[in-house]
Motif scaffolding. Structure first.
Motif, PDB file in Angstrom:
ATOM      1  N   ALA A   3      21.676  32.922   5.593  1.00 33.98           N
ATOM      2  CA  ALA A   3      22.606  32.756   6.713  1.00 33.98           C
ATOM      3  C   ALA A   3      21.913  32.178   7.941  1.00 33.98           C
ATOM      4  O   ALA A   3      22.474  31.323   8.641  1.00 33.98           O
ATOM      5  N   ALA A   4      20.695  32.599   8.219  1.00 36.25           N
ATOM      6  CA  ALA A   4      19.975  32.092   9.394  1.00 36.25           C
ATOM      7  C   ALA A   4      19.709  30.599   9.278  1.00 36.25           C
ATOM      8  O   ALA A   4      19.720  29.874  10.278  1.00 36.25           O
ATOM      9  N   HIS A   5      19.495  30.126   8.054  1.00 34.52           N
ATOM     10  CA  HIS A   5      19.223  28.703   7.850  1.00 34.52           C
ATOM     11  C   HIS A   5      20.506  27.887   7.941  1.00 34.52           C
ATOM     12  O   HIS A   5      20.504  26.761   8.453  1.00 34.52           O
ATOM     13  N   ARG A   6      21.603  28.466   7.465  1.00 36.47           N
ATOM     14  CA  ARG A   6      22.887  27.787   7.628  1.00 36.47           C
ATOM     15  C   ARG A   6      23.263  27.712   9.103  1.00 36.47           C
ATOM     16  O   ARG A   6      23.810  26.709   9.564  1.00 36.47           O
ATOM     17  N   GLN A   7      22.948  28.755   9.846  1.00 36.34           N
ATOM     18  CA  GLN A   7      23.239  28.743  11.285  1.00 36.34           C
ATOM     19  C   GLN A   7      22.414  27.669  11.994  1.00 36.34           C
ATOM     20  O   GLN A   7      22.901  27.029  12.940  1.00 36.34           O
ATOM     21  N   ALA A   8      21.191  27.465  11.562  1.00 30.61           N
ATOM     22  CA  ALA A   8      20.381  26.392  12.146  1.00 30.61           C
ATOM     23  C   ALA A   8      21.044  25.031  11.916  1.00 30.61           C
ATOM     24  O   ALA A   8      21.054  24.173  12.802  1.00 30.61           O
ATOM     25  N   GLY A   9      21.603  24.843  10.720  1.00 30.91           N
ATOM     26  CA  GLY A   9      22.340  23.608  10.453  1.00 30.91           C
ATOM     27  C   GLY A   9      23.557  23.462  11.340  1.00 30.91           C
ATOM     28  O   GLY A   9      23.893  22.352  11.780  1.00 30.91           O
ATOM     29  N   VAL A  10      24.232  24.569  11.611  1.00 25.68           N
ATOM     30  CA  VAL A  10      25.385  24.543  12.530  1.00 25.68           C
ATOM     31  C   VAL A  10      24.946  24.056  13.908  1.00 25.68           C
ATOM     32  O   VAL A  10      25.589  23.192  14.519  1.00 25.68           O
ATOM     33  N   GLU A  11      23.828  24.581  14.394  1.00 28.07           N
ATOM     34  CA  GLU A  11      23.346  24.211  15.728  1.00 28.07           C
ATOM     35  C   GLU A  11      22.926  22.750  15.772  1.00 28.07           C
ATOM     36  O   GLU A  11      23.170  22.054  16.765  1.00 28.07           O
ATOM     37  N   TRP A  12      22.282  22.283  14.719  1.00 27.83           N
ATOM     38  CA  TRP A  12      21.853  20.875  14.661  1.00 27.83           C
ATOM     39  C   TRP A  12      23.062  19.943  14.749  1.00 27.83           C
ATOM     40  O   TRP A  12      23.089  19.024  15.576  1.00 27.83           O
ATOM     41  N   ALA A  13      24.062  20.159  13.923  1.00 27.55           N
ATOM     42  CA  ALA A  13      25.223  19.268  13.899  1.00 27.55           C
ATOM     43  C   ALA A  13      26.051  19.397  15.170  1.00 27.55           C
ATOM     44  O   ALA A  13      26.594  18.402  15.680  1.00 27.55           O
ATOM     45  N   ARG A  14      26.167  20.609  15.716  1.00 25.94           N
ATOM     46  CA  ARG A  14      26.938  20.814  16.947  1.00 25.94           C
ATOM     47  C   ARG A  14      26.334  20.012  18.101  1.00 25.94           C
ATOM     48  O   ARG A  14      27.055  19.461  18.933  1.00 25.94           O
ATOM     49  N   HIS A  15      25.029  19.957  18.148  1.00 20.51           N
ATOM     50  CA  HIS A  15      24.343  19.263  19.232  1.00 20.51           C
ATOM     51  C   HIS A  15      24.723  17.783  19.284  1.00 20.51           C
ATOM     52  O   HIS A  15      24.652  17.163  20.349  1.00 20.51           O
ATOM     53  N   TYR A  16      25.131  17.229  18.148  1.00 18.26           N
ATOM     54  CA  TYR A  16      25.423  15.795  18.065  1.00 18.26           C
ATOM     55  C   TYR A  16      26.904  15.492  17.835  1.00 18.26           C
ATOM     56  O   TYR A  16      27.258  14.396  17.406  1.00 18.26           O
ATOM     57  N   GLY A  17      27.786  16.458  18.120  1.00 17.31           N
ATOM     58  CA  GLY A  17      29.205  16.134  18.176  1.00 17.31           C
ATOM     59  C   GLY A  17      30.113  16.800  17.175  1.00 17.31           C
ATOM     60  O   GLY A  17      31.326  16.557  17.195  1.00 17.31           O
ATOM     61  N   LEU A  18      29.598  17.661  16.289  1.00 19.41           N
ATOM     62  CA  LEU A  18      30.453  18.333  15.306  1.00 19.41           C
ATOM     63  C   LEU A  18      30.948  19.659  15.869  1.00 19.41           C
ATOM     64  O   LEU A  18      30.166  20.454  16.389  1.00 19.41           O
ATOM     65  N   GLU A  19      32.250  19.906  15.735  1.00 19.46           N
ATOM     66  CA  GLU A  19      32.841  21.174  16.171  1.00 19.46           C
ATOM     67  C   GLU A  19      33.296  21.984  14.955  1.00 19.46           C
ATOM     68  O   GLU A  19      33.556  21.433  13.888  1.00 19.46           O
ATOM     69  N   GLY A  20      33.395  23.289  15.158  1.00 16.12           N
ATOM     70  CA  GLY A  20      33.995  24.147  14.135  1.00 16.12           C
ATOM     71  C   GLY A  20      33.056  24.630  13.052  1.00 16.12           C
ATOM     72  O   GLY A  20      33.495  25.309  12.114  1.00 16.12           O
ATOM     73  N   GLY A  21      31.765  24.316  13.150  1.00 16.10           N
ATOM     74  CA  GLY A  21      30.834  24.790  12.138  1.00 16.10           C
ATOM     75  C   GLY A  21      30.417  26.225  12.370  1.00 16.10           C
ATOM     76  O   GLY A  21      30.281  26.666  13.511  1.00 16.10           O
ATOM     77  N   HIS A  22      30.235  26.983  11.300  1.00 16.66           N
ATOM     78  CA  HIS A  22      29.697  28.344  11.380  1.00 16.66           C
ATOM     79  C   HIS A  22      29.046  28.666  10.047  1.00 16.66           C
ATOM     80  O   HIS A  22      29.096  27.869   9.096  1.00 16.66           O
ATOM     81  N   GLN A  23      28.423  29.812   9.964  1.00 14.51           N
ATOM     82  CA  GLN A  23      27.651  30.159   8.761  1.00 14.51           C
ATOM     83  C   GLN A  23      28.496  30.113   7.494  1.00 14.51           C
ATOM     84  O   GLN A  23      28.015  29.696   6.431  1.00 14.51           O
ATOM     85  N   GLU A  24      29.761  30.526   7.605  1.00 13.65           N
ATOM     86  CA  GLU A  24      30.587  30.663   6.412  1.00 13.65           C
ATOM     87  C   GLU A  24      31.105  29.327   5.879  1.00 13.65           C
ATOM     88  O   GLU A  24      31.487  29.236   4.712  1.00 13.65           O
ATOM     89  N   ASN A  25      31.167  28.277   6.699  1.00 11.63           N
ATOM     90  CA  ASN A  25      31.666  26.991   6.200  1.00 11.63           C
ATOM     91  C   ASN A  25      30.578  25.924   6.156  1.00 11.63           C
ATOM     92  O   ASN A  25      30.857  24.734   6.117  1.00 11.63           O
ATOM     93  N   THR A  26      29.316  26.358   6.154  1.00 11.90           N
ATOM     94  CA  THR A  26      28.174  25.454   6.094  1.00 11.90           C
ATOM     95  C   THR A  26      27.378  25.717   4.823  1.00 11.90           C
ATOM     96  O   THR A  26      27.126  26.869   4.469  1.00 11.90           O
ATOM     97  N   VAL A  27      27.011  24.639   4.163  1.00 15.03           N
ATOM     98  CA  VAL A  27      26.303  24.698   2.882  1.00 15.03           C
ATOM     99  C   VAL A  27      24.996  23.924   3.027  1.00 15.03           C
ATOM    100  O   VAL A  27      24.960  22.864   3.674  1.00 15.03           O
ATOM    101  N   PRO A  54      23.295   7.815  22.285  1.00 13.78           N
ATOM    102  CA  PRO A  54      22.784   8.288  23.580  1.00 13.78           C
ATOM    103  C   PRO A  54      23.554   9.486  24.122  1.00 13.78           C
ATOM    104  O   PRO A  54      23.001  10.296  24.860  1.00 13.78           O
ATOM    105  N   HIS A  55      24.834   9.597  23.745  1.00 11.18           N
ATOM    106  CA  HIS A  55      25.653  10.749  24.116  1.00 11.18           C
ATOM    107  C   HIS A  55      26.446  11.158  22.876  1.00 11.18           C
ATOM    108  O   HIS A  55      26.870  10.303  22.093  1.00 11.18           O
ATOM    109  N   PRO A  56      26.675  12.460  22.672  1.00 11.05           N
ATOM    110  CA  PRO A  56      27.423  12.892  21.487  1.00 11.05           C
ATOM    111  C   PRO A  56      28.814  12.256  21.444  1.00 11.05           C
ATOM    112  O   PRO A  56      29.497  12.143  22.459  1.00 11.05           O
ATOM    113  N   ILE A  57      29.207  11.830  20.245  1.00 16.60           N
ATOM    114  CA  ILE A  57      30.547  11.309  19.993  1.00 16.60           C
ATOM    115  C   ILE A  57      31.232  12.294  19.047  1.00 16.60           C
ATOM    116  O   ILE A  57      30.631  12.698  18.041  1.00 16.60           O
ATOM    117  N   PRO A  58      32.470  12.699  19.332  1.00 14.39           N
ATOM    118  CA  PRO A  58      33.126  13.659  18.440  1.00 14.39           C
ATOM    119  C   PRO A  58      33.150  13.164  16.991  1.00 14.39           C
ATOM    120  O   PRO A  58      33.461  11.994  16.723  1.00 14.39           O
TER     121      PRO A  58
END
Length: 446
Positions: free
Chosen positions: A128-152, A267-271
């Protein structure tokens, strides 16, 4: 007649493939026609075709004939450095020497953190901690709605693409891809027995009206797009285009795979497109392009309805991605080092793009990522230029490798990041410039 003559015939055929005489994905002459041309027998040609099919260069279909295989393209496009004297512009990767020390520290941390839990099997594609890291990585660059349960977790983005093609479609289904696309997508589709149709593009990426038409005409089940710094064209979809693509996907009720591994270069996050259609889109991100391809850390954010099936497929194919790599990756992400390294790579890319424009001013300002889609003058065909460049130890990728139809001979793709030193990069670009400006007839007088 020597029984080894078919080896010579096979060599002639391979040379013709490399020269573009036999283009990718096109039908070869019949055994009888080629035997008459080469003054041999149909049986010898058949042996040569069989030899090349075993090597993956040709594909034979009952009732249809023999074709130049597209499955070999990935090896042609991505040529790993094996000669320090080469100028390798073929592979899209970060300037790795800048990331060595941070990776050493991250893996030292990982080694110190290893426990029995981390070196054994685990459920849900990874911890779970590693999936959460993936959530944070993608969120930083424009992805919304990610969390541990929907990340693989996956073994990189290529594994994610193959996994999703096999999860979201079945053999015989039709997949729509950008008309100029990363050959790894084509390879995954072909190996999975899916049909592929191309999506017309403009300066903002896939054209929504054409996407709608192609879906209707070809009964498309899945569309795959690269919205940021598209490989090979370098196009980044603006937010409005992404919304329009999402609207078509939703109205047509098909799946979208958003391969967003270059989002960190914006240069700036795009949704993300996935933000607008979270129940119809699957988002891929990865650390390969920003940190290291050797880490094999990829992340899928998917609708909850797909997670169980994706996990089942992962268990069947690989069981899980290595937790050891993800300990190091999570350390880099959670301490902010991953984002600093990504920004450093983005800055390096901008500096190298400026260097390229000094040598190739016709490129202009539209590229700002790892690579350039370089148009060639009318007197050059891409496949011939690739051959001539290789003779000068310059490795570039032909535009035909990226064209779904296999026809684009007017461009080459240049990676600006795989040559480590700036002085060597400049040397290689100058050699290439001199070659492109030269008279092709003096190099190929036939």
């Amino acid at each position: 007649m020597s029984d080894t003559k078919f080896h010579n015939i096979a060599q002639i055929i391979e040379q013709r493939i490399e020269q573009g005489i036999y283009a990718l994905n096109t039908k070869l002459p019949t055994h009888r026609a080629l035997s008459e041309e080469l003054n041999t027998t149909p049986a010898t040609v058949a042996k040569a075709y069989k030899l090349l099919a075993d090597k993956g260069r040709l594909e034979s279909f009952v009732g249809r004939g023999t074709y130049v295989s597209r499955q070999s393209e990935l090896n042609q496009v991505i040529q790993a450095p094996d000669d320090e004297h080469e100028y390798n512009f073929s592979i899209l990767q970060p300037c790795l020497y800048k990331n060595v020390q941070p990776l050493q520290h991250a893996y030292q941390h990982a080694a110190a953190q290893l426990t029995a839990d981390l070196i054994g099997y685990t459920e849900h594609s990874g911890h779970a901690a590693h999936r959460q890291a993936g959530v944070e990585w993608a969120r930083h660059y424009g992805l919304e709605g990610g969390h541990q349960e929907n990340t693989v977790l996956t073994n990189g983005a290529q594994h994610a693409l193959f996994l999703l093609i096999n999860t979201l479609t079945k053999p015989g289904d039709t997949i729509a891809v950008e008309e100029l696309t990363y050959p790894g997508i084509m390879t995954a589709a072909n190996l999975s027995g899916r049909h592929v149709v191309s999506l017309p593009m403009d300066h903002e990426g896939v054209i929504p009206q054409q996407l709608d038409r192609i879906i209707a005409e070809h009964k498309v089940s899945l569309a795959i797009v690269v919205p940021s710094h598209q490989n090979p064209t370098g196009v980044t979809m603006p937010e409005q285009r992404r919304r329009e693509i999402a609207r078509v996907i939703e109205q047509r009720n098909i799946w979208l795979v958003e391969d967003d591994i270059y989002a960190f270069l914006n240069p700036h996050p795009i949704p993300a497109i996935s933000n607008f259609i979270p129940e119809r889109a699957v988002h891929i991100s990865s650390l390969s392009k920003a940190i290291s391809p050797a880490m094999r850390c990829g992340f899928i954010k998917a609708p909850a309805s797909l997670i169980h099936t994706l996990n089942a497929h992962i268990r069947t194919y690989t069981w899980l991605s290595s937790p050891i790599n993800y300990v190091a990756a999570a350390h880099l992400i959670n301490h902010g080092e991953a984002f600093r390294l990504a920004e450093q790579q983005r800055d390096t890319a901008l500096e190298r793009q400026a260097m390229l424009r000094d040598i190739f001013p016709q490129v202009g300002e539209r590229f700002n990522g790892y690579h350039v889609w370089l148009p060639l003058p009318a007197h050059w065909r891409a496949d011939r230029l690739v051959m001539a460049a290789k003779d000068r130890q310059v490795i570039v990728s032909s535009g035909s490798y990226f064209d779904v139809s296999g026809d684009d001979s007017s461009h080459i793709r240049l990676s600006l990041m795989s040559v480590s030193r700036e002085d060597k990069l400049q040397e290689g670009l100058l050699i290439l410039k001199q070659l492109i400006d030269s008279d092709v007839s003096s190099l190929f007088p036939f």
